[in-house]
Design a protein around this motif. Structure first.
Motif, PDB file in Angstrom:
ATOM      1  N   ASP A 371       0.722  -1.099   0.065  1.00  0.00           N
ATOM      2  CA  ASP A 371       0.032  -0.254   0.053  1.00  0.00           C
ATOM      3  C   ASP A 371       0.958   1.344   0.165  1.00  0.00           C
ATOM      4  O   ASP A 371       0.481   2.407   0.157  1.00  0.00           O
ATOM      5  N   SER A 372       2.272   0.987  -0.133  1.00  0.00           N
ATOM      6  CA  SER A 372       3.234   1.993  -0.213  1.00  0.00           C
ATOM      7  C   SER A 372       4.498   1.642  -0.815  1.00  0.00           C
ATOM      8  O   SER A 372       4.584   0.453  -0.674  1.00  0.00           O
ATOM      9  N   PRO A 373       5.376   2.383  -1.184  1.00  0.00           N
ATOM     10  CA  PRO A 373       6.752   1.819  -1.650  1.00  0.00           C
ATOM     11  C   PRO A 373       7.228   0.721  -0.597  1.00  0.00           C
ATOM     12  O   PRO A 373       8.110   0.061  -0.863  1.00  0.00           O
ATOM     13  N   TYR A 434       4.760  -2.300  -5.082  1.00  0.00           N
ATOM     14  CA  TYR A 434       3.497  -1.374  -5.075  1.00  0.00           C
ATOM     15  C   TYR A 434       3.229  -0.634  -6.700  1.00  0.00           C
ATOM     16  O   TYR A 434       4.244  -0.163  -7.240  1.00  0.00           O
ATOM     17  N   ASP A 436       1.274   2.486  -7.891  1.00  0.00           N
ATOM     18  CA  ASP A 436       0.734   3.644  -7.483  1.00  0.00           C
ATOM     19  C   ASP A 436      -0.328   4.096  -8.391  1.00  0.00           C
ATOM     20  O   ASP A 436      -0.295   4.309  -9.823  1.00  0.00           O
ATOM     21  N   ASP A 464       1.333  13.854  -2.490  1.00  0.00           N
ATOM     22  CA  ASP A 464       1.368  12.482  -2.968  1.00  0.00           C
ATOM     23  C   ASP A 464       1.744  11.559  -2.008  1.00  0.00           C
ATOM     24  O   ASP A 464       2.627  11.574  -1.449  1.00  0.00           O
ATOM     25  N   ASN A 465       0.903  10.258  -2.090  1.00  0.00           N
ATOM     26  CA  ASN A 465       1.053   9.148  -0.906  1.00  0.00           C
ATOM     27  C   ASN A 465       2.838   8.728  -1.342  1.00  0.00           C
ATOM     28  O   ASN A 465       3.363   8.132  -0.577  1.00  0.00           O
ATOM     29  N   VAL A 466       3.427   8.887  -2.590  1.00  0.00           N
ATOM     30  CA  VAL A 466       4.681   8.161  -2.969  1.00  0.00           C
ATOM     31  C   VAL A 466       5.526   9.412  -3.219  1.00  0.00           C
ATOM     32  O   VAL A 466       6.660   9.360  -2.625  1.00  0.00           O
ATOM     33  N   ASP A 467       5.278  10.410  -3.829  1.00  0.00           N
ATOM     34  CA  ASP A 467       6.276  11.421  -4.157  1.00  0.00           C
ATOM     35  C   ASP A 467       6.215  12.735  -3.436  1.00  0.00           C
ATOM     36  O   ASP A 467       7.071  13.401  -3.300  1.00  0.00           O
ATOM     37  N   ASP A 495       1.580  13.087 -10.412  1.00  0.00           N
ATOM     38  CA  ASP A 495       2.516  12.221  -9.693  1.00  0.00           C
ATOM     39  C   ASP A 495       3.481  11.668 -10.445  1.00  0.00           C
ATOM     40  O   ASP A 495       3.073  11.696 -11.981  1.00  0.00           O
TER      41      ASP A 495
END
Length: 1009
Positions: A371-373, A434, A436, A464-467, A495
């Motif tokens: 759910d994330s990197p 993950y 995205d 952003d949840n990743v960046d 993103d």
């Protein structure tokens, strides 16, 4: 008739037939009588005629003899033709009498006359032919009847076809005549059916209520066929029921002629006088599995000749807990006729020594998406149960709820009981990389109102949840001069994965003077709530607005307050407009955490996740319950409106009730409380009368626990339900799912059916899990090493539900060529263990064809004719399986005939007799499959030598320890330097015992250029 004339032999005198003639004289002289022969016919004895003797007598009135006179006299020579003989006689008194007769002399040399029929044609009366009668006669030249003889004689059996009958007649002077005619017998046409012999009607006593097996003999004979076997129905030795049964026998000959015969078999009524046979085990000694003793399962069975299998009554019954010490088990059985039998045996339970470690139940391999990197937080359940200490909390590392990185992580769980017995088990949690798909979250200002002539600056941001922080692009940009009126500012954020988010607000520029005031909107701060079901959570919130005068203004928000928010992040956007048309917007975020159902109280006795299909359930009604993934309805854009990705039990297209019932009950007797929990789905499109119903069974009766129809609430979403089982705490508790849905689009589904109980002693779990493995797996080797083989194995336990079996070799392992036995083991929390095996067969590696043309190939499947042996003659052709494991299974194999050698104290060679012309080639390669036994001693080997330009050289050689021992391997060798016209191959082996063998197969030579 075809008469044939023959020569004439001397004529014999024919016998004269005497004719008595009495001549009447006048009255005065009638006393004299004279007697002469009848007319005489004779054959001439010469051309002049024949001498003829005859006898003439005369008597007077007193009977006295007189001497007659004849002319010509007896004994005279008579000429050919007819001569009249005149005779007379006179007595003393002057009386007289006279008489005459004719003598005919047939010409000299005349032959008899043979009278025969014309050619005869008759049909065959049997395959042997036909009896033919005919009439043949003969007369000599004098017209007298003489004997005629024929071969074959009249009245004999003539075979099919033509037969010449030759006849011959010989007269008294040896003159003969002969002739022949033809008898033709046409082929036999069989129209006569066989003759069947069956027994007389039979009566036999029944040996059981079913009747009796009756044997009988039936036979048949045919006028043509030597042997004809009749077919009877019912056949001999069949089981005949009580009463009369007609047996019909039919026999058919080769010509198709059939005959039938019947008889009756009567089986009299059965009288049962035989008691049942009771079989009990021998005395048993078992170790105690707890301080209370041991649960002992035994097999006592009975069979009656009438009633069949009977269930004996034993005390204590099988499956009881036997205390430490000796216990006598008494068994009794009675058949329907009142005949009984008894037997007993002793069960000895030795003192308990706790050496059994706890049983640990862990999930099968878990795969979750990141759910994330960084990975994903994974919750799992691990339990342990000890036969003495009961439930034990296992220690697992990493623990449940930990953050697991992307990739495979082995979780090791260990449990130790009070006696110090420990056990451990592991499973794999795989976090997939993950992906995205979540766009950035944009934050923009509320609507802005400014006076004419001022530049408008604002701040817009995105995360952003990743960046992390992402800079949005807004149009018009901050700091721009906005014209009078309303301008829509649109901000876009992207993103690195290309996910985009858009948000907007309004800038209002008023003319010079007092600017209008837009409504003031009040919205909640960002919210975080926990999902109340797998579908998410119903979220209520308050949003309000007031205009410049302080009056309340209606606010519209999307999603609306009270809507069901799915698990994840969602932005709520609100807007309000006053009576002057001035508007304002505001937004806030709602985050719904994943659903975590509240744990049920007590001990879980039953879990069904339907991951193993419907194997523990029984269907009735329309067979429309099935196991599989279920996603529910979809949004217009194709995304799931309410997803439930696990395998579930689902039903549709059930016009009448489709039921799915637990095959085995759960014992809730002695419990103080229990709960039934499940997750269910009901389609929004159900019609009136259609439903999903959960029935529970206890005390021998079914009652409805829960029912849902269209409009019952939560339609189209997954929802968790639970039901108090007070009043259902019986030993025969079961669950039944009942569905009525008329079309395929109106479906219902159930998942994660659980039964939890509190209080009382848990039932003793003595049943091992049930392991499901493939019947067998076949794969083709993808390299000389074999093939990576995947397979599916699962296990299900009556108490623990789904259990992950441990298989060795693991699925996905590289399996060598041949047969490999895979053993899977599953252990439940009560330490009941089950094993199952299957075989993975990897066919030999077929390498990619060598480059060029195949100029020579030897598969050793036919003969050794192209090869010459020398040394000890121990090269042979035949199937070769390689060595075997201790259990007898093969570790490596070649699935066809090979050339192999063993027991070669000195070199055993196998040399190719013919040469292969490689001259003028630009390149060549030799390939082969070879096997070298692991047991080869020092100095023992397999060598492949090649011959070119008059000399032998070693191309390849293997000894013990040279690699790949005990397995078939494909190898190749570059023949550069051997491109001559006299190229040959020689196999050289040294292996001193039968168990130390080497083998070669599929030797090929490829050439280019």
């Amino acid at each position: 008739m075809r008469p044939v004339q023959s020569g004439v032999i001397p004529v014999a005198v024919a016998l004269a037939i005497a004719v008595a003639i009495a001549l009447a004289a006048p009255a005065s002289a009638q006393a004299v009588t004279i007697t002469v022969p009848g007319d005489i016919s004779v054959l001439a004895t010469s051309r002049a005629g024949a001498t003829v003797e005859y006898d003439v007598t005369a008597r007077d009135a007193d009977g006295g003899a007189l001497v007659p006179t004849c002319e010509p006299a007896a004994g005279s020579a008579f000429p050919v033709g007819t001569t009249r003989v005149e005779c007379g006689a006179t007595d003393a008194a002057g009386g007289s009498a006279s008489a005459s007769f004719a003598v005919t002399v047939a010409p000299y040399g005349a032959i008899p006359r043979l009278i025969m029929p014309g050619d005869i044609t008759v049909p065959a009366a049997s395959p042997a032919g036909a009896v033919v009668a005919y009439d043949v006669s003969a007369r000599d030249a004098a017209g007298r009847t003489i004997e005629a003889t024929c071969r074959p004689a009249s009245g004999l059996t003539f075979p099919v076809g033509e037969v010449q009958v030759r006849c011959r007649a010989v007269d008294a002077v040896r003159a003969s005549a002969s002739g022949y005619f033809t008898v033709t017998v046409t082929p036999y046409v069989d129209t006569v059916p066989p003759t069947i012999t069956v027994p007389a009607d039979m009566t036999v006593p029944a040996v059981s209520p079913a009747g009796a097996n009756v044997a009988y003999a039936a036979s048949a004979t045919d006028n043509v066929d030597e042997s004809v076997t009749p077919t009877c129905e019912p056949p001999s030795a069949s089981a005949f029921p009580v009463g009369e049964t007609e047996v019909e026998c039919r026999a058919t000959d080769a010509a198709g002629n059939s005959a039938t015969a019947t008889f009756t078999i009567t089986v009299s009524a059965y009288v049962d006088t035989v008691p049942p046979a009771l079989t009990v085990p021998a005395d048993m000694t078992v170790p105690a599995t707890s301080p209370l003793g041991a649960t002992v399962v035994y097999d006592a069975h009975a069979r009656d000749n009438v009633d069949g299998e009977l269930e004996p009554e034993c005390e204590p019954p099988s499956g009881s807990t036997f205390p430490v010490g000796e216990t006598e088990v008494e068994c009794h059985v009675t058949d329907a006729a009142g005949h009984s039998d008894t037997a007993s045996f002793t069960v000895t339970v030795s003192a308990y020594v706790d050496t059994v470690p706890p049983g640990i139940a862990v999930p099968e391999a878990i795969t979750v998406p990141a759910d994330s990197p960084a990975g994903a937080t994974v919750e799992y359940e691990a339990t342990a149960r000890d036969i003495v200490d009961g439930m034990i909390v296992p220690m697992c590392e990493p623990p449940s709820g930990s953050a697991f990185p992307v990739g495979e992580t082995e979780v090791e769980c260990q449990a130790t009981d009070a006696a110090g017995n420990s056990s451990s088990i592991s499973f794999i949690i795989t976090v997939t990389p993950y992906v995205d798909t979540v766009p950035p979250v944009i934050t923009v200002p509320n609507d802005i109102v400014v006076a004419d002539g001022a530049a408008v600056s604002y701040v817009a941001s995105a995360i952003d949840n990743v960046d992390g922080d992402v800079t949005p692009a807004c149009s018009p940009p901050s700091g721009s001069a906005f014209g009078t009126g309303q301008t829509r500012v649109v901000c876009l954020a992207s993103d690195a994965a290309g996910n985009e988010a858009i948000s907007a607000f309004t800038v209002t520029v008023t003319p010079a003077g007092t600017p209008p005031t837009p409504p003031a909107i009040t919205v909640p701060a960002d919210m975080a709530v926990a999902a109340t079901s797998p579908s998410g959570a119903v979220v209520a919130y308050a949003a309000s607005a007031r205009d410049a005068a302080g009056a309340a203004v209606a606010v519209e928000c999307s999603p609306a307050s009270g809507a069901t928010f799915a698990v994840g992040h969602r932005t709520v956007r609100c807007s309000a407009a006053d009576s002057e048309g001035n508007s304002a917007r505001a937004q806030f975020a709602v985050t719904v955490r994943p659903f975590e159902p509240a744990p049920q109280a007590g001990e879980r006795l039953f879990l069904e996740a339907f991951d193993s299909g419907l194997s523990r359930w029984t269907e009735s009604g329309g067979p429309n319950w099935r196991a599989g993934a279920h996603e529910g309805p979809r949004n217009p854009d194709g995304t799931p409106a309410s997803a439930h990705a696990a395998s579930v039990a689902k039903a549709d297209d059930c016009d009448a009730g489709c039921t799915l019932e637990m095959a085995s009950p759960v014992d809730l007797s002695g419990r103080t409380g229990a709960t039934l929990a499940l997750t269910r789905y009901v389609d929004r499109t159900l019609d009136a009368g259609e439903h999903l119903r959960i029935d529970v069974h206890s005390g021998g009766a079914w009652t409805t626990a829960m029912e849902w129809t269209h409009g019952a609430g939560d339609d189209g979403v997954w929802h968790q339900e639970s039901h108090d089982l007070a009043g259902h705490l019986s030993s025969d508790f079961k669950v039944r799912l009942v569905a009525t849905t008329s079309t395929a689009g109106e479906d219902v589904a159930v998942d994660n059916v659980e039964v939890w109980a509190t209080g009382g002693a848990p039932p003793e779990d003595a049943a091992a899990p049930v392991i499901t493995v493939p019947a067998g797996v076949a794969a083709a080797a993808t390299s000389a090493a074999g093939a990576a083989v995947g397979y599916a194995a699962s296990a299900s336990d009556a108490v623990d539900g789904h259990i992950a079996p441990v298989c060795r070799p693991q699925q996905g392992s590289t399996f060598t060529v041949g047969e490999t036995r895979v053993t899977c083991t599953a252990t439940d929390t009560a330490r009941n263990t089950a094993r199952a095996q299957f075989t993975v067969t990897v066919s030999p590696f077929v390498p990619a064809p060598q480059r060029g043309n195949l100029v020579f190939m030897e598969g050793f499947g036919a003969e050794t004719a192209p090869w010459a042996e020398s040394g000890s003659p121990n090269w042979t052709l035949g199937r070769h399986d390689g060595p075997r494991n201790p259990d007898g299974t093969a570790t490596a194999s070649s699935d066809n005939d090979v050339a192999r050698a063993d027991r070669c104290d000195a070199d055993c060679t196998l040399t190719l007799l013919r040469t292969v012309d490689l001259s003028g080639r630009t390149g060549a390669t030799m390939s082969l499959s070879r096997y070298v036994d692991r047991a080869l001693d020092a100095g023992e080997y397999l060598k492949v030598e090649v011959h070119s330009d008059g000399a032998w050289t070693t191309a390849m050689a293997w000894t013990h320890g040279s690699g790949d021992d005990g397995q078939w391997r494909h190898v190749s060798h570059d023949l550069a330097g051997h491109l001559s016209s006299d190229f040959k191959v020689r196999l050289v082996a040294r292996a001193s015992s039968v168990g130390e063998d080497v083998a070669v197969d599929d030797l090929a030579v490829w050439a280019t250029g």
